[in-house]
Enzyme design. Structure first.
Site, mmCIF file in Angstrom:
data_model
loop_
_atom_site.group_PDB
_atom_site.id
_atom_site.type_symbol
_atom_site.label_atom_id
_atom_site.label_comp_id
_atom_site.label_asym_id
_atom_site.label_seq_id
_atom_site.Cartn_x
_atom_site.Cartn_y
_atom_site.Cartn_z
ATOM 1 N N LYS A 53 0.840 -1.205 0.000
ATOM 2 C CA LYS A 53 0.000 0.000 0.000
ATOM 3 C C LYS A 53 0.877 1.258 0.000
ATOM 4 C CE LYS A 53 -3.917 -2.282 2.241
ATOM 5 N NZ LYS A 53 -4.606 -2.637 3.477
ATOM 6 N N GLN A 97 -4.585 -0.913 9.594
ATOM 7 C CA GLN A 97 -4.608 -2.285 9.068
ATOM 8 C C GLN A 97 -5.242 -3.243 10.078
ATOM 9 O OE1 GLN A 97 -3.783 -3.143 5.979
ATOM 10 N NE2 GLN A 97 -3.958 -5.338 6.212
ATOM 11 N N ASP A 120 -10.978 3.381 4.129
ATOM 12 C CA ASP A 120 -11.424 1.986 4.152
ATOM 13 C C ASP A 120 -12.945 1.890 4.040
ATOM 14 O OD1 ASP A 120 -9.783 -0.234 4.257
ATOM 15 O OD2 ASP A 120 -9.237 0.091 6.350
HETATM 16 N N1 GUN Z 1 -6.993 -6.324 6.337
HETATM 17 C C1 GUN Z 1 -7.343 -7.098 5.272
HETATM 18 N N2 GUN Z 1 -8.002 -6.355 4.369
HETATM 19 C C2 GUN Z 1 -8.079 -5.099 4.861
HETATM 20 C C3 GUN Z 1 -8.640 -3.889 4.379
HETATM 21 O O1 GUN Z 1 -9.225 -3.802 3.295
HETATM 22 N N3 GUN Z 1 -8.504 -2.813 5.195
HETATM 23 C C4 GUN Z 1 -7.882 -2.879 6.395
HETATM 24 N N4 GUN Z 1 -7.801 -1.761 7.130
HETATM 25 N N5 GUN Z 1 -7.345 -3.990 6.872
HETATM 26 C C5 GUN Z 1 -7.444 -5.091 6.101
#
Ligand code: GUN
Length: 299
Positions: A53, A97, A120
């Site tokens: 990311k 995350q 998100d």
């Molecule tokens: N962990 C796995 N997928 C995601 C996501 O799309 N967003 C976040 N914040 N954590 C994750």
């Protein structure tokens, strides 16, 4: 044999659009989109996701900040960091995350993010806007937004008359995916672990979306001939055929057999996966442009 969607290629197109929007923002205001990614603890898979990311954010011309916190971080420390990021005018997107270590209350952390910075799409304000059909005012969860882009490319924007089945009811994917399909006029069924006759329900689906986390669970005889099958699962399974101790990634759909029945199908890896990061970048540039009074592109 079904048409296999190339998620990497579609994601690359989104990234190109994001980079152009980011350049437009900088030309007009001097500001770059700012994305802060917060990770707590040592989960190796999460570290791999977060690194990609941050890398992609830089590639899009963003200011990218990563906060790596120790496993023993307290709720108050984490919420204090989120408060600082909420107040920082150079940060337009905040992503914490998940999953967080067990002693932390994820929901309280997520709900403490300012909705305008919740890239998100997990804040109740953004979930509520999606559920009430306000698709342009909030931020939409990245993986469903990416899966929906595939659906739109295949069927167009209006899904009137089509039956869509989503297997899985999580806040991160199943619920927002169902809301997006409904907003596009599909008739939706949300199936889950308590559903009776799942194969029979799936056989009714013109659009079948699987997000259960069970390797290769969806079989060919669950698939309506000519259906669009979107596989959101990412499961690591043993692959002794590749050598001792080797593994490989598979989805929730038994790809080879279902590809014989479907008209369109997504592979794993290389389907929905690359779209999640692309849509995160799209949400970040959207949040940044809105904060400067500019109209973001539609993705
Ligand atoms: N962990 C796995 N997928 C995601 C996501 O799309 N967003 C976040 N914040 N954590 C994750």
């Amino acid at each position: 044999m079904a048409k296999v969607i190339d998620g990497k290629a579609v994601a690359a197109e989104v990234i190109e659009q994001v980079s152009a929007a980011s350049a437009e923002l900088e030309a007009k205001t001097g500001a770059r989109p700012g994305l802060a990614v917060v990770i707590v603890g040592k989960d190796p898979a999460s570290h791999v996701y977060v690194a990609s990311k941050s890398r992609m954010a830089k590639q899009c011309g963003f200011k990218s900040v990563q906060h790596t916190l120790s496993e023993s971080t307290t709720q108050a420390e984490l919420e204090s960091l989120v408060a600082d990021l909420n107040a920082d005018p150079e940060i337009h997107g905040i992503l914490v995350q998940l999953p967080l270590p067990g002693h932390l209350d994820s929901d309280r952390v997520i709900q403490s993010i300012r909705p305008e910075k919740d890239v998100d799409g997990l804040h109740v304000v953004n979930a509520g806007k999606l559920m009430t059909g306000d698709l342009d005012g909030g931020l939409i969860s990245c993986t469903p937004a990416g899966a929906m882009l595939f659906v739109r490319q295949t069927h167009g924007a209006d899904l009137s008359g089509l039956n869509a089945v989503v297997i899985g009811r999580s806040n991160l994917f199943g619920k927002p995916m169902a809301a997006l399909l409904l907003a596009a006029n599909a008739t939706i069924t949300v199936a889950h672990s308590r559903t009776r006759d799942l194969p029979g329900i799936c056989r009714n689906a013109d659009i079948l979306v699987a997000a259960v986390g069970r390797p290769q669970m969806v079989k060919a005889d669950w698939v309506k001939p000519g259906a669009t099958v979107i596989d959101v699962g990412i499961n690591r399974i043993d692959a002794p055929e590749r050598g001792e101790g080797k593994t490989r990634l598979v989805g929730d759909v038994a790809f080879d057999e279902c590809a014989e029945k479907a008209a369109v199908i997504t592979p794993v890896p290389g389907g929905v996966g690359p779209m999640t990061i692309a849509m995160l970048m799209a949400n970040t540039v959207t949040a940044a442009m809105r904060s400067h009074g500019l109209t973001p592109p539609s993705f």
